[in-house]
Write a protein that holds these residues in place. Structure first.
Motif, mmCIF file in Angstrom:
data_model
loop_
_atom_site.group_PDB
_atom_site.id
_atom_site.type_symbol
_atom_site.label_atom_id
_atom_site.label_comp_id
_atom_site.label_asym_id
_atom_site.label_seq_id
_atom_site.Cartn_x
_atom_site.Cartn_y
_atom_site.Cartn_z
ATOM 1 N N PRO B 341 0.746 -1.075 -0.022
ATOM 2 C CA PRO B 341 0.281 0.006 0.183
ATOM 3 C C PRO B 341 1.040 1.049 0.345
ATOM 4 C CG PRO B 341 -0.448 -1.184 2.142
ATOM 5 C CD PRO B 341 0.617 -2.112 1.031
ATOM 6 N N TYR B 348 -2.304 2.324 -9.060
ATOM 7 C CA TYR B 348 -1.660 2.653 -10.283
ATOM 8 C C TYR B 348 -1.203 2.038 -10.966
ATOM 9 C CZ TYR B 348 -1.278 6.225 -6.996
ATOM 10 O OH TYR B 348 -1.466 7.398 -5.177
ATOM 11 N N TYR B 463 4.174 7.915 -5.715
ATOM 12 C CA TYR B 463 2.008 8.739 -5.981
ATOM 13 C C TYR B 463 1.853 8.956 -7.140
ATOM 14 C CZ TYR B 463 4.141 12.759 -3.864
ATOM 15 O OH TYR B 463 5.605 13.699 -3.910
ATOM 16 N N GLU C 165 -1.616 3.284 5.432
ATOM 17 C CA GLU C 165 -1.047 4.014 4.568
ATOM 18 C C GLU C 165 -2.720 4.808 3.634
ATOM 19 O OE1 GLU C 165 1.412 4.103 3.099
ATOM 20 O OE2 GLU C 165 2.882 2.627 4.755
ATOM 21 N N ASN C 166 -3.176 3.604 3.563
ATOM 22 C CA ASN C 166 -4.948 4.479 3.433
ATOM 23 C C ASN C 166 -6.458 4.492 3.515
ATOM 24 O OD1 ASN C 166 -6.543 5.382 0.687
ATOM 25 N ND2 ASN C 166 -6.485 2.991 -0.139
ATOM 26 N N PRO C 185 -2.799 11.142 -2.989
ATOM 27 C CA PRO C 185 -2.252 9.686 -1.950
ATOM 28 C C PRO C 185 -1.600 11.019 -0.946
ATOM 29 C CG PRO C 185 -0.922 10.938 -3.828
ATOM 30 C CD PRO C 185 -2.889 11.166 -3.502
ATOM 31 N N PHE C 186 -1.752 11.937 -0.278
ATOM 32 C CA PHE C 186 -0.915 12.305 0.928
ATOM 33 C C PHE C 186 -2.389 12.071 1.432
ATOM 34 C CE2 PHE C 186 1.831 15.399 -1.510
ATOM 35 C CZ PHE C 186 2.470 13.933 -1.697
ATOM 36 N N LYS C 189 0.140 12.430 4.870
ATOM 37 C CA LYS C 189 1.476 12.819 5.104
ATOM 38 C C LYS C 189 1.314 14.102 6.083
ATOM 39 C CE LYS C 189 4.568 13.769 1.151
ATOM 40 N NZ LYS C 189 5.679 13.069 1.252
ATOM 41 N N GLU C 209 2.341 21.621 -0.281
ATOM 42 C CA GLU C 209 1.835 20.165 -1.313
ATOM 43 C C GLU C 209 0.827 19.610 -1.079
ATOM 44 O OE1 GLU C 209 4.782 18.108 -3.519
ATOM 45 O OE2 GLU C 209 4.766 20.054 -3.474
ATOM 46 N N MET C 213 -2.161 19.065 -3.970
ATOM 47 C CA MET C 213 -1.727 17.585 -4.378
ATOM 48 C C MET C 213 -3.511 17.386 -4.099
ATOM 49 S SD MET C 213 -1.142 14.803 -5.367
ATOM 50 C CE MET C 213 0.741 14.594 -5.408
#
Lengths: 284, 658, 289, 344, 144
Positions: B341, B348, B463, C165-166, C185-186, C189, C209, C213
């Motif tokens: 992950p 992607y 990413y 992660e997600n 994706p962030f 972060k 950022e 994003m």
């Protein structure tokens, strides 16, 4: 009783069986085994709440095995031991005629009140027999309901040290007469392990070590097989509460292997089989 | 009266450092029955063995205890020596005072005392041992190879070349394995298909090789020399014998699904061969996607088939084969990107595995070798390769190194640069491991001549930012954070044990490690054998390997099989169960617990032939000597020879206090 | 479900809208959640590097406060959550630290209570199905990027929040409210809030950022759960726009505010007017207000 | 001769005192469940004085269930004999005349061709205090074998109940006399005999068979079907023989670790299936009735040939203990009847 | 308890997993307490519950029994059978008041040299705390 005597005479007269094992009275409040070979002896047959003996135990004897066909008077609980003998290849179904007796309860070994084993009985009506005599008795416990032995609770409540002391005291009286073994329908070895001396697993002396080892091995060899007939404890001249051991292992077999002995002749005793997912919490 | 000799080995300083060997030998003399004892520097050496042999003769020894290393090491050596000196080999036992004493204890007194105990235990045991004879069993001169990758192919070819028939069982519908999907191979950059296909043809055409594809092992019974395997031939819905492989069916089939062979980058039909060079070149129907089988529609393939080879009612079939030896060459799988992950977790399309990259650059791949990135077909101008993805990462994934990634990543950078001369390629790495013939030179070529830029460090996240992929990581040489924008990311994901390998190992009765890789009998000295006699291992089933290693092991395993099957009979250890028919009551406990069905009931009849009673009877050929029967017997009427109650009890008894 | 609400100091100072909306939701959904009487500041973000024992003791006192009311603990601030969970860990096995901490607290404290973030409680205890029933004002066609920040998922063994992660908890809450969710994706972060004062440039870089994003992935607003993140992303957005010369205009709302909107609660009660990046034009454009 | 009395409480105190003194072994009646056992006591054992008859006989006090007869240690120099535990003086309290009557029988046996000094030494050191019977049951038949509910044979002191809580002590032997004199304090009380204390007379236990007639029949009828009929329900345990005061079979077993060993004299029983099992596997007494026939024949015939006495005291313990319903009195009576028939 | 009393731990292992695991501990030089004495059997299925009784009778302070993990048995199912026997034996010993802390069952594979050494050390430590098994050893009296 008429029914029983009539059936017995029929079996003997027709020579369908060579021997019939049943009960005769022994005093006013007692009964003892009766070996019937002729119709005259058959007259003595009785069945009542004093018929404690598990007569299936005689079926393991070589001289009885040698006979072509034997009839045996048996209560449901006794028949459970017959089922185990069947499953363990010790009797041939064709060689035994089972006269199953319905039974509400038998008396406790001291002759007073209901026998404790009857309170957990699921087979007041014989589950395997060639003929069933007596009026049907309502079953009180469902077949699939686990059996719990109340008398174990006291033992289980003790600390390990207390249990040790308890058993050392009880077993100190053991005189190694092997009545427990001889009366047990499922102790049928030609040569008992205690009579085996290469090596001598079990000290034959009735010293603390020998008595402890003997009672371990006896219970262990009955693990998953004992059908709770209670004969070992009843015949023990030293009044050792042997059934506590057997019942503890019965509960274990029930809890861990979902097994109760003596109901299904097709199933295998739990220590001769396994499930991959068996519990192993105690293994590191 | 027993006459026992005790031989205490120093093993150089391995034992002597922690155990006072002379004292052990001295004290042994006082053990009842011991008539001779001695210590010696290397008992396993020729002079050491001579010492044992001479003592057996000179002192008329009836039993021997060698106190030295593990019996797994030298029991065979010493038992052979005993035999040469005229002593039944089973009258020799070993006391393990090295692996289980000197190497694990520090204290001289403790080590010495424990060694004395261990010797005493074995003396007591050997006093009660009985001479045993080995059992001679016939051998089935046929072998089975499980897995039709390059390793299995090589093993099958070598065995067959030795004159032994082989059954080659492959899980997929074609042999060829992972190698058939590779583009070019390191360090020579020769085309994988070009070198593999001839081998596939050779094995297919070999008269002694029978290929059973799209099949799996259902059950294995028996023992070395006499295995009986049940093979499940999975329903293929195509009659392989009738089919000519003409291809009409898969051309006409209307269903398109992702091709496993193309790693999901290309399509195949619901009736298909995985790749054009497939062997056997017979299609199978994918039952999950076939319209006929799922919705009872279509049926075109049946209609167009010129040889009526399509059978929608096909079922799994079982076949039994009897073989004397087995090679397990089940290979590996690589971890999919979805396992990561932090690297996009498969969301992607432009993050691919190295195996996908092989297909992307392969001339026979879905793009016919035109490098296009999966998301939009754009030519990737910048590619980032990430190594050790899932490998060497004990906290999250696998602790081991997948061994081949360093080399194939170097190769892939070259393949990339050969396609995209102006392209940039970056490689994130921890170390570069290039220990093979011409390997280091190859990597240096990638770095120095082919323009691959190596960045030492791990990647923290990947990413997508707009059209670009962004790889964030650390450059540990400059000690800085680094962010690379690129078009394509190739993850060198870890090689893993394939699915179902544990179940297979359990069916075969062989060991596997915590990762699921199969375990060899000895990592150095018996690298292609398992602990189960007659079953051998080769290739990536053991752990990650490259092609040359896998092929060598295929040949090595084949040599083992040929050695085993070169004889008509096999000597089997005499450690088998035996029944005392006088005391057995035939309760069937042993029969029920025997894992090998080696015990059956036997009728005992009187002289008139009338059945008296039944007892257990052991078939010594089937008995493997596990001894599970013994404790199941309440009257001890069945005993495992070599581990009889009296022998084991003697060991316990030897530990009673003085 | 019987929780004691541990708001933490931010909700009582810099982020009153979080506190207010939390209470509004509790009230609206009739949850048995009540603010703990004797909660104590967890000491973030500096205490743990100064004195481990006293730092832990602070959170242990909050645990004790929950014990006193026989309630499990519901937390809103990820830093508070991390620290009470850490304190619970310390109490779960014997160690020198544990005995020192208990000595500092001056009493035996058990830590058998459940400790959960409010979003987790809504997500899987109250349940998405029941939330869906309550939605009267769906956030239709509003593209929301859920931003979880660095704390709520890390360390995963301790926080046990969601996939580190997600994470999807807020995304699912928002999509249940009818919003379009943005995969980007962030989500976890770091926004650099910890350095916002000491090294503002770093923080601005990081925050830019994140905002960029989110916007590039099609977000029209950002949904947050951490008061520090909210502060950083919302308060400094103007400065970022100036610094990087890019118009962002991304309202940054607490998930509680967005839930409140979907439930049809009053926007002023939800304190939407307190945000620096004005959400009203967007919400009006989408027909939500 | 002086008269001695002892109360129950004094007796209890005396036994407890003796039991606490490690120099002496004391056996007395101890209750377990509904039954009483003659058990080895220590200073804390609770005695039971209100019982009819103990399950076991006093045999095991003098002829222990197991007894080391040889001990050795293995040394590098060779075998070294180890000392055996000393045979301690002992007091056995609580048997009845049918227990004590076994003593001369057993003495004959153990001092026959081989002098078993373990038994004989213990016999020399034992003081047997017997309680004259006040109760009986249907299994009692001592009178049929020349015994009596207040018989003195074998006892050193016979206690006859004279009040609810006291006995008159009759000195039977020199050992008994010495014992009373040593512990005179306990025997000093005078107890006035109470009325209504039950006393059992010989006639209360009628003679039920003639043992010589039984012997005659046994001698001639080894293969008589009666044996199988009366004893086929025997399941071959040793309960009857182990509670019997006169059964005396023993086995010798060795038990050894690597370095030391002990040889033990151990009770054994002819009723057990393995008793006569040969190494070949053959068993001359393979069936349970054959083994029970041996038991009866030994007691009522073979023993008389050797020692001129029936080896049974008529205590009835074996019948009481047998849950298979084998009843020695019934069987001997049957034999007697058969024999009578034959005489006619 | 004498000053320098050391527990005696009799250990029964299967040949293929735990014996090999113990060998691996040796080749890896993982040190462990020297209190154990290993008795090798082919398979945990061969390990008789009565071994436990004999070991205690012969003066063991603890018994350690170890075989292959479920599914790993060299003989496929010996350890499954053993597991049932051990289950019963453990219950029986518990019922009889035997100190079952002194009867340790484990699975230890050929690759678990480190587990084996740790196991031995843990068991040795715990038995040191419990002291000698005088209760059981007191059964060994020769006189009545």
């Amino acid at each position: 009783m008429q029914e029983l005597v009539k059936k017995a005479k029929e079996l003997i007269e027709s020579k369908e069986v060579d021997l019939l094992i049943g009960y005769q009275s022994d005093g006013e409040k007692g009964a003892k085994p009766l070996f019937v070979k002729n119709t005259q002896q058959a007259e003595k047959l009785i069945f009542n709440q004093y018929c404690l003996n598990n007569l299936v135990t005689y079926l393991k004897r070589p001289d009885v095995k040698a006979l072509k066909k034997v009839a045996v008077v048996a209560k449901g609980c006794d028949i459970r031991s017959f089922v185990m003998l069947l499953s363990e290849n010790q009797v041939s179904r064709d060689a035994i005629f089972i006269i199953g007796m319905t039974c509400d309860h038998v008396v406790s070994p001291d002759g007073t009140g209901e026998n404790e084993k009857c309170t957990t009985c699921k087979v007041h009506n014989p589950h395997l027999a060639d003929v069933v005599l007596g009026a049907p008795v309502p079953e009180k416990i469902a077949k699939d309901k686990p059996v719990h032995y109340a008398q174990l609770e006291k033992l289980n409540a003790m600390s390990q040290e207390e249990r040790w002391a308890f058993w050392q005291e009880e077993l100190s009286r053991c005189i190694r007469c092997y009545a427990c073994r001889q009366a047990c329908p499922l102790c049928y070895c030609e040569r008992c392990i205690v009579d085996f001396n290469t090596p001598q697993w079990i000290d034959t002396r009735s010293n603390p070590r020998g008595n402890f080892a003997w009672n371990i091995v006896r219970a262990l060899h009955l693990a998953g097989r004992c059908i709770n007939c209670g004969e070992c404890e009843r015949v023990c001249p030293a009044n050792i509460p042997l059934m506590l051991l057997n019942q503890s292992l019965q509960e274990e077999a029930q809890e861990k292997f979902a097994w109760e002995a003596g109901y299904d002749p097709e199933s295998q005793p739990p220590l001769t089989t396994f499930r991959k997912e068996d519990d192993e919490d105690f293994i590191r | 009266m027993a006459r026992i000799g005790v031989f205490v080995c120093w093993c150089g300083s391995n034992i002597a450092e922690t155990v006072e060997v002379s004292k052990v030998a001295e004290v042994s003399k006082s053990i009842p029955g011991v008539v001779y004892s001695v210590d010696y520097k290397y008992m396993c050496s020729d002079p050491g063995q001579e010492l044992v042999k001479n003592a057996i003769k000179e002192y008329k020894l009836t039993g021997v205890v060698v106190a030295s290393c593990s019996p797994r090491m030298h029991e065979k050596t010493f038992r052979k020596a005993a035999l040469e000196a005229g002593l039944n080999p089973y009258m020799l036992e070993m006391a393990n005072i090295r692996e289980q004493c000197s190497w694990v204890h520090n204290n001289m007194d403790e080590g010495t005392q424990k060694s004395i105990d261990l010797v005493r235990m074995m003396v007591e045991k050997v006093k009660r041992n009985k001479p045993l004879d080995d059992i001679s069993i016939p051998v089935t001169k046929k072998a089975m190879v499980i897995g039709g990758g390059v390793t299995g192919i090589q093993a099958a070819l070598d065995i067959a070349s030795g004159g032994i028939p082989v059954v080659l069982v492959e899980k997929e519908s074609s042999i060829g394995g992972k190698m058939s999907a590779l583009d070019e191979t390191f360090p020579t950059l020769d085309c994988s298909q070009c070198i593999l296909t001839p081998k596939m043809v050779e094995v297919a055409q070999h008269p002694l090789v029978q290929i059973i594809s799209y099949a799996e092992i259902e059950k294995l019974e028996g023992f070395v020399g006499n295995f009986k395997a049940t093979i499940r031939k999975k329903a293929r819905y195509v009659d392989v014998d009738a089919c000519t492989g003409c291809g009409t069916c898969w051309q006409k089939c209307p269903v398109k699904v992702d091709s496993e062979f193309e790693q999901g980058l290309g399509k195949r039909k619901a009736i298909f061969i995985p790749f054009p060079q497939a062997i056997p070149s017979r299609p199978r129907i994918d039952a999950e996607n076939c319209l006929k089988l799922t919705k009872d529609r279509c049926g075109i393939c049946e209609k167009v088939c010129p040889t009526k080879a399509i059978h929608y009612d096909d079922k799994d079939e079982f076949m039994e084969v009897e073989v004397g030896a087995i090679v397990v060459a089940t290979g590996y799988k690589i971890m999919p990107v979805s396992a990561f992950p932090e690297y996009g977790g498969g969301q992607y399309p432009d993050v691919v595995t190295s195996l996908q990259f092989e297909r992307m650059v392969c001339a026979s791949g879905p793009t016919l070798g035109d490098l296009k990135r999966p998301s939009d077909g754009k030519l990737p101008e910048t590619v980032v390769f990430v190594k050790c993805v899932g490998s060497r990462d004990p906290e999250h994934y696998h602790s081991y190194c997948s061994k081949i990634c360093c080399m194939y990543v170097a190769k892939q950078t070259m393949l990339y640069r050969h396609k995209v001369h102006h392209g940039n390629c970056y490689v994130f790495y921890i170390d570069v491991r290039s220990n093979g013939k011409n390997y280091e030179e190859f990597v240096r070529r990638a770095q120095e001549q082919e323009g691959a830029q190596y960045i030492r460090g791990r990647v923290s996240s990947i990413y997508k930012d707009g059209d670009d992929m962004v790889v964030e990581g650390a450059d540990t040489l400059t000690n800085s954070q680094i962010k690379v924008k690129c078009d394509l990311v190739v993850l060198a994901t870890a090689m893993e044990a394939p699915d179902g390998i544990k179940q297979l190992a359990q069916k075969l009765g062989i060991g596997y490690d915590q990762h699921g890789f199969l375990t060899e009998a000895h990592p150095k000295l018996r690298p292609v054998e398992t602990a189960t006699a007659g079953i051998f291992l080769a290739g990536c089933a053991l752990s990650p390997r490259d092609i040359p290693d896998s092929v060598s092991e295929g040949s090595a395993a084949a040599a083992k099989v040929l050695g085993l099957l070169s004889k008509d009979t096999l000597d089997k250890e005499g450690v088998v169960a035996i029944v005392n028919e006088l005391t057995c009551v035939g309760c069937q406990n042993c029969i029920r617990v025997c894992p090998y069905n080696a015990i059956e009931l036997k009728d005992i009849c009187n002289r008139q032939g009338e059945l008296q009673r039944q007892v257990a009877h052991v078939n010594p050929g089937l008995c493997t000597g596990c001894g599970t029967c013994t404790p199941s017997c309440p009257s001890r009427s069945i005993e495992l020879q070599g581990f009889r109650d009296t022998e084991l009890y003697a060991e316990i008894n030897a530990l009673a206090e003085l | 479900m019987k929780y004691g609400y541990y708001p933490g100091c931010s909700a009582k100072s810099t982020a009153p809208e979080l506190d207010a909306t939390t209470l509004a939701l509790i009230d609206f959904l009739h949850l048995d959640i009540k603010e703990l009487k004797d909660w104590v500041c967890c000491g973030a973000s500096s205490m743990h590097s100064v004195d481990k024992v006293l730092h832990t003791a602070l959170s242990v006192m909050t645990l004790d406060a929950a014990n006193a009311e026989e309630r499990d603990i519901m937390v809103q601030c990820p830093a508070c959550l991390a620290h009470v969970l850490e304190a619970k860990e310390v109490l779960s096995k014997d160690s020198e630290l544990k005995s020192d901490v208990l000595e500092a607290v001056g009493k035996q404290v058990d830590a058998n209570m459940k400790i959960r973030h409010f979003s987790s409680i809504l997500h899987d205890e109250y349940g998405l199905d029941k939330i869906r029933e309550k939605v009267t004002n769906p956030l239709q066609s509003l593209s929301i990027a859920s931003y979880y920040g660095c704390l709520i998922v890390r360390p995963p063994e301790r926080m046990q929040y969601d996939d580190p992660e997600n994470p999807m908890v807020m995304d699912q809450l928002m999509s249940t409210c009818g919003a379009e969710i943005v995969q980007w994706p962030f989500k976890t972060k770091c926004c650099g809030a910890g350095t916002a004062i000491s090294d503002t440039d770093v923080s601005l870089d990081l925050t830019y950022e994140i905002l960029r994003m989110a916007k590039n992935n099609g977000a029209e607003c950002i949904c947050v759960l951490c008061p520090l993140c909210q502060n950083n992303l919302d308060l400094r957005q103007k400065k970022i726009e100036q610094r990087y010369g890019e118009k962002l205009n991304l309202p940054v709302l607490y998930y509680t505010q967005l839930l409140g909107l979907a439930f049809g609660l009053d926007p002023i009660m939800l304190q939407l007017n307190r945000l620096f990046v004005d959400p009203f034009p967007l919400l009006k454009r989408k027909g939500i207000l | 001769m002086a008269e001695y009395y002892i109360t129950q409480s004094k007796m209890t105190a005396l036994l407890k005192e003796l039991a606490s003194d490690s120099g002496m072994e004391v056996f007395g009646p101890v209750k377990k469940g509904n039954d009483v056992f003659i058990s080895k006591m220590d200073g804390k054992t609770e005695l039971c004085l209100d019982y009819f008859i103990s399950v076991n006989s006093i045999k095991e006090a003098i002829f222990p269930r197991f007894e080391p007869i040889l001990k050795y240690k293995l040394r590098s120099e060779g075998v070294e004999l180890a000392e055996l535990p000393p045979i301690k003086p002992l007091v056995v309290f609580g048997g009845h005349p049918c227990d004590a009557a076994s003593i001369p029988l057993m003495k004959d046996l153990f001092s026959w061709d081989y002098k078993d000094h373990f038994y004989l030494q213990r016999l020399e050191k034992v003081v047997i205090i017997t309680l004259a019977c006040v109760e009986k049951d249907e299994n009692c038949f001592c009178t049929s074998l020349g015994g009596s509910p207040h018989g003195e044979t074998g006892s050193d002191i016979l206690l006859e109940r004279v009040s609810k809580d006291g006995w008159q002590a009759k000195i039977v032997s020199e050992k008994g006399k010495k014992f009373i004199e040593t512990h005179l304090d306990f025997f000093r009380d005078t107890i006035t005999p109470e009325k209504g204390i039950p006393k059992l007379q010989d006639k209360d236990i009628p003679v039920m068979f003639q043992s010589d007639r039984v012997k005659k029949w046994i001698e001639k009828n080894f293969d008589h079907p009666l044996w199988e009929e009366v004893a086929s329900n025997c399941w071959s345990c040793a309960a009857c023989t182990y509670v019997c005061p006169t059964c005396h079979c023993f086995d010798i077993t060795d038990d050894a670790t690597m370095w030391e060993g002990v040889r033990t004299k151990n009770w054994d029983a002819c009723t057990l299936p393995f008793f006569t099992k040969h190494a070949s596997g053959h068993n001359p007494r393979s069936q349970s009735y054959e083994r029970y026939r041996q038991r009866i024949s030994h007691k009522y015939s073979y023993y008389i040939d050797l020692f001129n006495h029936v080896s049974c005291t008529g205590c009835g313990r074996c019948s009481r203990v047998c849950k298979a319903g084998v009843n020695i009195l019934d069987i001997v009576k049957r034999i007697d009847e058969e024999s009578k028939k034959g005489e006619k | 308890m004498s000053e320098n009393w050391e527990p005696k731990i009799i250990t029964f292992v299967c040949n293929w997993c735990t014996y090999a695991g113990a060998d691996l501990a040796g080749t890896s030089r993982f040190k462990y307490a020297s209190n154990i004495r290993i008795i090798k059997t082919p398979c945990s299925g061969r390990i008789d519950p009565m071994f436990i009784v004999s070991a205690f009778e012969k003066g063991a302070d603890a018994v350690l029994i170890s075989g292959c993990h479920p599914g790993d048995c060299h003989y496929n199912e010996g350890n499954y059978n053993a597991r049932r026997k051990f289950t019963m034996m453990k219950r029986l010993l518990d019922t009889l008041g035997v100190d079952t802390r002194r009867v340790v069952f484990a699975w230890c594979s050929a690759s678990e040299g480190i587990k084996f050494s740790r196991l031995v050390n843990e068991v040795t430590e715990s038995i040191k705390k419990l002291g000698p098994y005088t209760d059981y050893h007191s059964l060994n009296q020769e006189e009545r």
